[in-house]
Design a protein around this motif. Structure first.
Motif, PDB file in Angstrom:
ATOM      1  N   THR A 308       0.826  -1.198   0.000  1.00 12.69           N
ATOM      2  CA  THR A 308       0.000   0.000   0.000  1.00 12.69           C
ATOM      3  C   THR A 308       0.864   1.253   0.000  1.00 12.69           C
ATOM      4  O   THR A 308       2.082   1.189   0.220  1.00 12.69           O
ATOM      5  N   LYS A 309       0.200   2.386  -0.218  1.00 11.56           N
ATOM      6  CA  LYS A 309       0.915   3.658  -0.164  1.00 11.56           C
ATOM      7  C   LYS A 309       1.515   3.868   1.226  1.00 11.56           C
ATOM      8  O   LYS A 309       2.629   4.374   1.364  1.00 11.56           O
ATOM      9  N   GLU A 310       0.762   3.495   2.252  1.00 13.31           N
ATOM     10  CA  GLU A 310       1.260   3.658   3.617  1.00 13.31           C
ATOM     11  C   GLU A 310       2.499   2.812   3.852  1.00 13.31           C
ATOM     12  O   GLU A 310       3.477   3.244   4.474  1.00 13.31           O
ATOM     13  N   GLN A 311       2.469   1.573   3.357  1.00 11.43           N
ATOM     14  CA  GLN A 311       3.631   0.694   3.524  1.00 11.43           C
ATOM     15  C   GLN A 311       4.836   1.208   2.737  1.00 11.43           C
ATOM     16  O   GLN A 311       5.976   1.102   3.183  1.00 11.43           O
ATOM     17  N   LYS A 312       4.550   1.767   1.559  1.00  7.61           N
ATOM     18  CA  LYS A 312       5.633   2.348   0.764  1.00  7.61           C
ATOM     19  C   LYS A 312       6.267   3.525   1.505  1.00  7.61           C
ATOM     20  O   LYS A 312       7.491   3.678   1.530  1.00  7.61           O
ATOM     21  N   SER A 313       5.414   4.346   2.128  1.00 10.92           N
ATOM     22  CA  SER A 313       5.921   5.467   2.908  1.00 10.92           C
ATOM     23  C   SER A 313       6.781   4.982   4.062  1.00 10.92           C
ATOM     24  O   SER A 313       7.874   5.506   4.310  1.00 10.92           O
ATOM     25  N   ASP A 314       6.290   3.956   4.771  1.00  9.39           N
ATOM     26  CA  ASP A 314       7.065   3.429   5.894  1.00  9.39           C
ATOM     27  C   ASP A 314       8.389   2.847   5.430  1.00  9.39           C
ATOM     28  O   ASP A 314       9.409   2.965   6.121  1.00  9.39           O
ATOM     29  N   ALA A 315       8.392   2.206   4.266  1.00 12.00           N
ATOM     30  CA  ALA A 315       9.631   1.628   3.744  1.00 12.00           C
ATOM     31  C   ALA A 315      10.663   2.719   3.489  1.00 12.00           C
ATOM     32  O   ALA A 315      11.853   2.557   3.777  1.00 12.00           O
ATOM     33  N   ALA A 316      10.220   3.867   2.967  1.00 12.01           N
ATOM     34  CA  ALA A 316      11.136   4.972   2.707  1.00 12.01           C
ATOM     35  C   ALA A 316      11.678   5.540   4.019  1.00 12.01           C
ATOM     36  O   ALA A 316      12.866   5.851   4.145  1.00 12.01           O
ATOM     37  N   LYS A 317      10.798   5.655   5.003  1.00 16.83           N
ATOM     38  CA  LYS A 317      11.235   6.179   6.299  1.00 16.83           C
ATOM     39  C   LYS A 317      12.203   5.211   6.975  1.00 16.83           C
ATOM     40  O   LYS A 317      13.196   5.619   7.574  1.00 16.83           O
ATOM     41  N   LYS A 318      11.904   3.906   6.872  1.00 22.38           N
ATOM     42  CA  LYS A 318      12.790   2.921   7.492  1.00 22.38           C
ATOM     43  C   LYS A 318      14.153   2.898   6.809  1.00 22.38           C
ATOM     44  O   LYS A 318      15.177   2.644   7.455  1.00 22.38           O
ATOM     45  N   ALA A 319      14.181   3.160   5.490  1.00 19.14           N
ATOM     46  CA  ALA A 319      15.464   3.222   4.792  1.00 19.14           C
ATOM     47  C   ALA A 319      16.289   4.398   5.306  1.00 19.14           C
ATOM     48  O   ALA A 319      17.506   4.285   5.514  1.00 19.14           O
ATOM     49  N   PHE A 320      15.628   5.541   5.554  1.00 13.56           N
ATOM     50  CA  PHE A 320      16.337   6.689   6.120  1.00 13.56           C
ATOM     51  C   PHE A 320      16.833   6.367   7.528  1.00 13.56           C
ATOM     52  O   PHE A 320      17.972   6.679   7.881  1.00 13.56           O
ATOM     53  N   ILE A 321      15.974   5.733   8.317  1.00 13.26           N
ATOM     54  CA  ILE A 321      16.357   5.398   9.701  1.00 13.26           C
ATOM     55  C   ILE A 321      17.533   4.434   9.708  1.00 13.26           C
ATOM     56  O   ILE A 321      18.436   4.540  10.534  1.00 13.26           O
ATOM     57  N   SER A 322      17.526   3.477   8.773  1.00 12.99           N
ATOM     58  CA  SER A 322      18.645   2.532   8.675  1.00 12.99           C
ATOM     59  C   SER A 322      19.942   3.275   8.402  1.00 12.99           C
ATOM     60  O   SER A 322      20.985   2.962   8.984  1.00 12.99           O
ATOM     61  N   SER A 323      19.873   4.277   7.524  1.00 14.30           N
ATOM     62  CA  SER A 323      21.064   5.087   7.257  1.00 14.30           C
ATOM     63  C   SER A 323      21.441   5.890   8.493  1.00 14.30           C
ATOM     64  O   SER A 323      22.621   5.963   8.869  1.00 14.30           O
ATOM     65  N   PHE A 324      20.452   6.477   9.142  1.00 14.34           N
ATOM     66  CA  PHE A 324      20.685   7.296  10.340  1.00 14.34           C
ATOM     67  C   PHE A 324      21.396   6.492  11.420  1.00 14.34           C
ATOM     68  O   PHE A 324      22.310   6.991  12.080  1.00 14.34           O
ATOM     69  N   MET A 325      20.995   5.241  11.609  1.00  8.57           N
ATOM     70  CA  MET A 325      21.599   4.421  12.654  1.00  8.57           C
ATOM     71  C   MET A 325      23.059   4.109  12.372  1.00  8.57           C
ATOM     72  O   MET A 325      23.802   3.737  13.274  1.00  8.57           O
ATOM     73  N   GLY A 326      23.477   4.276  11.113  1.00  6.32           N
ATOM     74  CA  GLY A 326      24.870   4.021  10.754  1.00  6.32           C
ATOM     75  C   GLY A 326      25.747   5.251  10.801  1.00  6.32           C
ATOM     76  O   GLY A 326      26.953   5.164  10.585  1.00  6.32           O
TER      77      GLY A 326
END
Length: 773
Positions: A308-326
């Motif tokens: 869904t659009k919501e899941q796509k949005s969360d995937a983008a945010k989680k990708a940013f968070i994954s980068s942030f944690m590094g």
């Protein structure tokens, strides 16, 4: 520095004091008589002290303000308690950079330099001339200050070689004619050479300056020159060099150590001190508000099937968070402070499925501006290291509830403990504690406190455990209370475990306290009639000897007192911020001290557990003695003998000619006589003592006893029951030995952890030394 400098107006300054030209002295000048440039020369501590003394305000939440200079041109300076920066009301009233010489600027404190640059727009600021030919002062990316002349790069907090050449032209002036500011702008080795050349005495010294203030400078002995810097060596340059070490006899960390460490390795706080801008991660410039929401995905064709659009949005945010944690933690901190809100700053990125759930919550420490916490990454160990203020900040986030649930944590504030304390001091309190019921840590503690204070010992005249013995447990519970009171987050399961361990040790001590001597009783038995035989009740050991059991009580009490004292010592070491016997301990000694205290506490537990094994061995000897009597009884039977037999072959119609020890042992395991007092280990381990009817009532005469008769099979069955109980006791002994081995391993583990920590500290220091040349 290789020179010890004292201002003649303040001769009491120590060698570790900051050089402060024109410092306020014992009587600060009136605000209207104070030159702003002189104020800028003071240390931050003196500036704050002056503002507090001369200014208005004073509430912890109110800023202090003071007007400096003549009324017509006064400039207001504000300081906010407890650690706010200095703020100038009208930066335009500060001296124009063209009028500030590099030499004057060099003598200002670091805080004044930074405040001046920031008041002029953040830099670069060109001093003493029109840009770009003047000396340039700026805050560089790593947070340090630099002065540059033209295109030549100079050292932090010093002028470049081009500018220094002009200053060096003054080196031929005698001390009485030399400007102190020029002297201070020289390199340390140049000042050393000047004092050596012009100075007198041993060690050589000079007084620099034609007027007031003057500088008293003394040459240092035993210095080594390397990489253009004068470095002190461990020689005789001071009477007691260890006074400059953290944890010295002075009781406080050395300001030299603290200042030097901050100079060489500034703390990255994301505000003033930051990592290089050029090396920021690419995603650093993506604000949380710029992360795509569901509405950003308008073309259904771009969404993979089933997403869904919501899941796509969360995937983008989680990708940013994954980068942030590094990212480097300094970049994380800078990002949080840039985009976070509130005080302390909190950064939250919320998901869409389900809506409103935090994918990332980061909190800046309210206690230390160089630290931050990722709530979703917290574990018990990290939470335990937090200050109470940090814990409270984390608890205030919506994301913490899920973390607390996963880790089994709860929030218990001081309010509930305060009410609990009031209840203990006379108020009514009904504990909610019951077996198998989840209750608050407060009630765990209350229930055990109540049990310790109110449990009576029926074998001691229904008395209580002596107060000194009670206090060994109460003191430990009070320490646990204070630990909870100083925490915003607790683990009920861990607290219950600590309380249950104390409860187990209390039950053991109480069981060994609640014993009494056996009671002899005369019974008519045997033939001729009316022959009186002495039997016993309340027997719990061979020969009725309670020496071993009393020894157990003494050992358990002594070790519990030792554990309580060690717990107090650990708490005091923490409460006193690492000061022990008036000395501020350094980190290695603190590690060693805590290691020793924990090791001694575990050693006390090992001693107590070992004594319990000894008590079980004594009980096994008692069981072995009754087994021997049963075996002797079975030996009286012959293969042809099908009749019944009494204990030790005694017949039903004879007076038992048993020794006192034998009669006492039989009384312990006899149906009617052995049901009184239990052995402490039988109480603690729920052991059912096997009983048998060794004596019987004479028919028609309940007051007369005869020896009971059993067949060989019946005696064998009873012997089997005894063996089964002995097996249970042996199993308990084995479990106890396993516990002792575990405690020993834990003691060794404490040493290993501490030694590893000390080794790593030594490695870090060695690496820093090598890196510093």
């Amino acid at each position: 520095m290789a020179i010890t400098s004292y201002w003649s107006t303040a001769p009491s300054l120590s060698t570790t004091s900051t050089i402060r030209p024109g410092e306020p002295g014992p009587t600060p000048p009136a605000t209207e008589d104070l030159a702003l440039t002189k104020f800028m020369n003071w240390s931050l501590a003196d500036q704050i002290a002056y503002i507090k003394a001369k200014g208005t305000g004073g509430s912890p939440t109110t800023a202090y303000s003071v007007n400096i200079g003549p009324t017509a041109t006064a400039i207001s300076v504000t300081y906010t308690h407890p650690a706010g920066p200095l703020v100038f009301s009208d930066p335009t009233q500060l001296p124009d950079p063209a009028l500030v010489s590099p030499n004057d600027f060099l003598v200002w404190t670091r805080e004044s330099q930074i405040a001046y640059i920031q008041s002029k727009g953040g830099g670069p600021v060109y001093l003493g001339a029109v840009a770009p030919n003047g000396t340039k002062a700026e805050i560089v990316p790593n947070g340090a200050l630099q002065l540059r002349v033209g295109t030549s790069t100079g050292e932090a907090f010093s002028v470049s070689d081009a500018g220094r050449a002009a200053l060096q032209s003054e080196k031929d002036k005698p001390p009485a004619s030399l400007d102190p500011k020029i002297f201070l702008a020289w390199r340390p080795e140049d000042r050393q050479a000047y004092v050596t050349s012009w100075g007198t005495g041993d060690p050589k010294s000079v007084t620099v300056g034609p007027g007031t203030p003057k500088i008293y400078a003394e040459a240092m002995s035993n210095v080594s020159v390397g990489a253009g810097v004068i470095q002190r060596t461990s020689g005789d340059y001071e009477p007691k060099p260890y006074h400059h070490l953290s944890g010295s006899a002075g009781g406080t960390p050395s300001p030299v150590i603290t200042t030097s460490a901050e100079w060489l390795f500034p703390s990255l706080d994301g505000d003033e001190f930051k990592l290089p801008v050029a090396e920021r991660p690419a995603e650093f410039y993506t604000a949380p508000s710029a992360l795509p929401g569901p509405s950003a995905f308008t073309d259904d064709a771009t969404i993979p099937p089933g997403l869904t659009k919501e899941q796509k949005s969360d995937a983008a945010k989680k990708a940013f968070i994954s980068s942030f944690m590094g990212w480097h933690s300094a970049y994380q901190l800078e990002y949080i402070k840039t985009h976070g809100t509130g005080d302390p700053k909190v950064l939250s990125i919320f998901g869409s499925v389900p809506a409103g759930v935090s994918l990332l919550t980061a909190v800046v420490s309210p206690s230390d501006p160089t630290k931050h916490f990722i709530v979703q990454s917290l574990d018990k160990a990290a939470i335990a290291r937090m200050t109470m203020a940090e814990q409270a900040a984390v608890v205030g986030t919506a994301a913490f509830a899920a973390v607390a649930a996963s880790l089994g944590l709860a929030t218990v504030g001081a309010a509930s403990l305060k009410a609990y304390g009031a209840n203990l001091n006379g108020g009514a309190h009904t504990p909610t504690y019951s077996a198998g019921t989840a209750v608050s840590p407060v009630d765990y503690i209350y229930e055990l406190k109540s049990a310790i204070a109110n449990t009576r010992a029926p074998n001691k005249g229904n008395d209580y455990l002596p107060v000194p013995a009670q206090d060994t447990f109460i003191d430990q519970l009070v320490i646990l209370e204070r630990q909870i009171m100083n925490s915003a987050i607790v683990s009920p399961a861990d607290i219950k475990k600590k309380v249950d361990e104390l409860r187990e040790r209390f039950n053991r001590l109480f069981a060994f306290y609640n014993v009494k001597e056996e009671t002899p009783r005369g019974e008519v038995m045997g033939n001729p009639a009316n022959t009186t035989v002495t039997v016993y009740t309340d027997v719990i050991s061979q020969k009725g000897d309670l020496t071993g059991i009393n020894r157990g009580y003494a050992v358990f009490l002594a070790q519990e007192e030792r554990i309580a004292e060690l717990a107090k010592a650990r708490e005091k070491l923490v409460a006193d911020n690492g000061i022990f016997n008036g000395k501020n301990l350094d980190v290695p000694y603190l590690v060693y001290k805590f290691q020793s205290l924990y090791n001694l506490s575990l050693e006390a537990e090992v001693v107590a557990e070992t004594e319990q094994v000894n008590q079980q061995n004594d009980l096994l000897k008692t069981y072995a003695a009754i087994q021997d009597i049963i075996n002797q009884t079975l030996a009286r039977f012959t293969k042809a003998d099908a009749t019944t037999g009494g204990v030790l072959g005694k017949s039903v119609d004879e007076t038992p000619s048993l020794t006192v020890d034998e009669m006492m042992l039989l009384s312990m395991f006899e149906n009617n006589l052995g049901t009184g007092q239990k052995h402490p280990l039988e109480v603690l381990k729920s052991i059912s003592r096997p009983l048998a009817s060794f004596f019987k009532h004479v028919p028609g005469n309940d007051q007369n006893y005869d020896v009971e008769q059993y067949t060989h099979t019946q005696w064998t069955a009873y012997g089997t029951r005894l063996s089964e109980t002995v097996t249970i006791i042996n199993q308990n002994s084995q479990i106890q030995m396993n516990d002792i081995n575990s405690l020993d391993k834990e003691r060794n583990r404490h040493f290993e952890l501490a030694n590893n920590a000390l080794s790593k500290m030594a490695d870090i220091i060695a690496n820093i030394s090598r890196a510093g040349g």
